[in-house]
Design an enzyme around this catalytic site. Structure first.
Site, PDB file in Angstrom:
ATOM      1  N   TYR A  51      55.393  76.640   9.344  1.00  0.00           N
ATOM      2  CA  TYR A  51      56.103  75.551  10.035  1.00  0.00           C
ATOM      3  C   TYR A  51      56.862  74.656   9.053  1.00  0.00           C
ATOM      4  CZ  TYR A  51      52.832  76.831  13.817  1.00  0.00           C
ATOM      5  OH  TYR A  51      52.085  77.512  14.749  1.00  0.00           O
ATOM      6  N   HIS A 109      47.435  83.934  10.377  1.00  0.00           N
ATOM      7  CA  HIS A 109      48.429  83.593  11.402  1.00  0.00           C
ATOM      8  C   HIS A 109      48.742  84.777  12.326  1.00  0.00           C
ATOM      9  CE1 HIS A 109      51.904  80.546  12.097  1.00  0.00           C
ATOM     10  NE2 HIS A 109      51.617  81.169  13.199  1.00  0.00           N
TER      11      HIS A 109
END
Ligand SMILES: NC(=O)c1ccc[n+]([C@@H]2O[C@H](COP(=O)([O-])OP(=O)(O)OC[C@H]3O[C@@H](n4cnc5c(N)ncnc54)[C@H](OP(=O)(O)O)[C@@H]3O)[C@@H](O)[C@H]2O)c1
Length: 272
Positions: A51, A109
C-alpha cells in the site's frame, strides 16, 4: 464511546474485530484517517507494504496519544518480497517505515505458488524469535490452508480474505471456525458496488441503518473481523456505529443467501 468487541486469537492475543483498512490512501489523507479512526475508537489498522503508506501509518500512531500496545497494527509481506531471506528483510523494512519495533500481525499477502512455503517459514522464524505478536495469511482458500498444514509448525491465527454477503464462503468460514483460525473480511462493503441491492435496501429501511452498517454488522454477527476502508470522518464514524445494534438470526440467514460469488479482487484459486 461504543464498546469494542475483541476476539482472542488461538495464540492468546486479543484483537479488535473491527479495524480500519488503509488501501489506496497516502500522505496527509492517510495520516488523518488513522488519527480520526483512533479518536473515534478504532484500535486496529490494516496496512501492507504494497500500500506504500506504512510511513504515514507509523507517523499517525506516533502522533496519537494512545500507547503503542493499545493499537493493533497489521502489515503484510508483498508478493515481490516473498521467499525466506527476502521476507525477513521485508519485515525489517516494514518496521523501519512504521517506526515500530514489532507489529501485532504479519500476513502473507498472497499465496504465491513458488514462494509461499519459504515465506511462511520466515514468518514462523519471526514469531519464534518473538519479533511479531501473531502471524497469519491472506487470500488462503481451503486448498492453500490444507497445503500449509503439511509443512507448518505453527498454523496461521488469522486468514484475511475477500468475504461479503455476495461472496459468502460458508465452507471457508466453517473450516476456519473449526480450526480456530480467525476469519477477517477485506473489501467488506464491496467498495459500495452492492449498496443498491434491493434486498439490502429493504433491510436498511427495516433497521434504519445504512448499507455499510448492515453489511458490517452481518460480519460481527458471524464473529468475522472486518476492516472497511474510509478516509472520511463521517463515514468512519458511521461504520464504527454498526457496533451499536444487532441483526436478528433470521436476517443474518437472509443476508447469507445473497451469495452470488461476486468478487472485487482476483480469485486466489487462480494461483493454485
Ligand atoms: N489482503 C488483501 O489482498 C486485501 C485486498 C483488498 C483490500 N484489503 C484490505 O481491506 C481494506 C478494505 O477493503 P477495500 O478498501 O478494498 O474496500 P471497502 O472497505 O469494501 O470499501 C472502501 C470504499 O467504500 C467507501 N466507504 C467506506 N465507508 C462507507 C460508507 N459508510 N458509506 C459509503 N461508502 C463508504 C470508501 O470511500 P471513502 O474513503 O471516501 O469513505 C471506499 O471508497 C483495504 O483498505 C485493505 O486494508 C486487503
Amino acid at each position: 464511546m461504543n464498546k469494542q468487541p475483541y476476539t482472542k486469537l488461538s495464540n492468546g492475543i486479543e484483537m479488535p474485530l473491527l479495524g480500519l483498512g488503509v488501501y489506496n490512501m497516502h500522505g496527509n489523507e492517510a495520516e488523518q484517517a488513522v488519527l480520526d479512526s483512533l479518536e473515534i475508537g478504532y484500535r486496529l489498522i490494516d496496512t501492507a507494504s504494497l500500500y506504500n503508506n506504512e510511513t504515514e501509518i507509523g507517523n499517525a500512531v506516533k502522533k496519537s496519544s494512545l500507547p503503542r500496545d493499545q493499537i493493533f497494527v497489521t502489515t503484510k509481506v508483498a508478493t515481490n518480497d516473498q521467499g525466506y531471506e527476502s521476507t525477513l528483510r521485508a519485515y525489517d523494512a516494514s518496521l523501519k517505515k512504521l517506526q515500530m519495533d514489532y507489529v501485532d500481525m504479519y500476513l502473507v499477502h498472497w499465496p504465491i505458488k513458488a514462494k509461499r512455503k519459504d515465506t511462511w517459514l520466515a514468518l514462523e522464524k519471526l514469531y519464534a524469535d518473538k519479533r511479531v505478536k501473531a502471524i497469519g495469511v491472506a487470500n488462503y482458500l481451503i486448498p492453500f490452508l490444507e497445503e500449509l498444514k503439511t509443512y507448518a509448525s505453527v498454523m496461521p491465527v488469522l486468514n484475511q480474505v475477500e468475504f461479503t454477503p455476495w461472496l459468502f464462503q460458508k465452507d471457508l468460514l466453517d473450516y476456519c471456525v473449526e480450526r480456530d483460525i480467525q476469519l477477517q473480511s477485506y473489501s467488506p462493503i464491496t467498495r459500495g458496488q452492492k449498496f443498491n441491492d434491493p434486498r439490502l435496501v429493504k433491510l436498511c429501511d427495516k433497521y434504519g441503518k445504512s448499507p455499510a452498517q448492515i453489511i458490517l454488522r452481518w460480519n460481527i454477527e458471524h464473529g468475522i473481523s472486518t476492516i472497511p476502508k474510509s478516509a472520511n470522518k463521517i463515514r468512519l464514524q458511521q461504520n464504527f456505529d454498526m457496533l451499536n445494534f444487532s441483526l436478528t438470526k433470521e436476517d443474518v440467514a437472509l443476508i447469507d443467501s445473497f451469495d452470488e460469488q461476486f468478487r472485487i479482487c482476483d480469485n486466489p484459486m487462480d494461483l493454485l
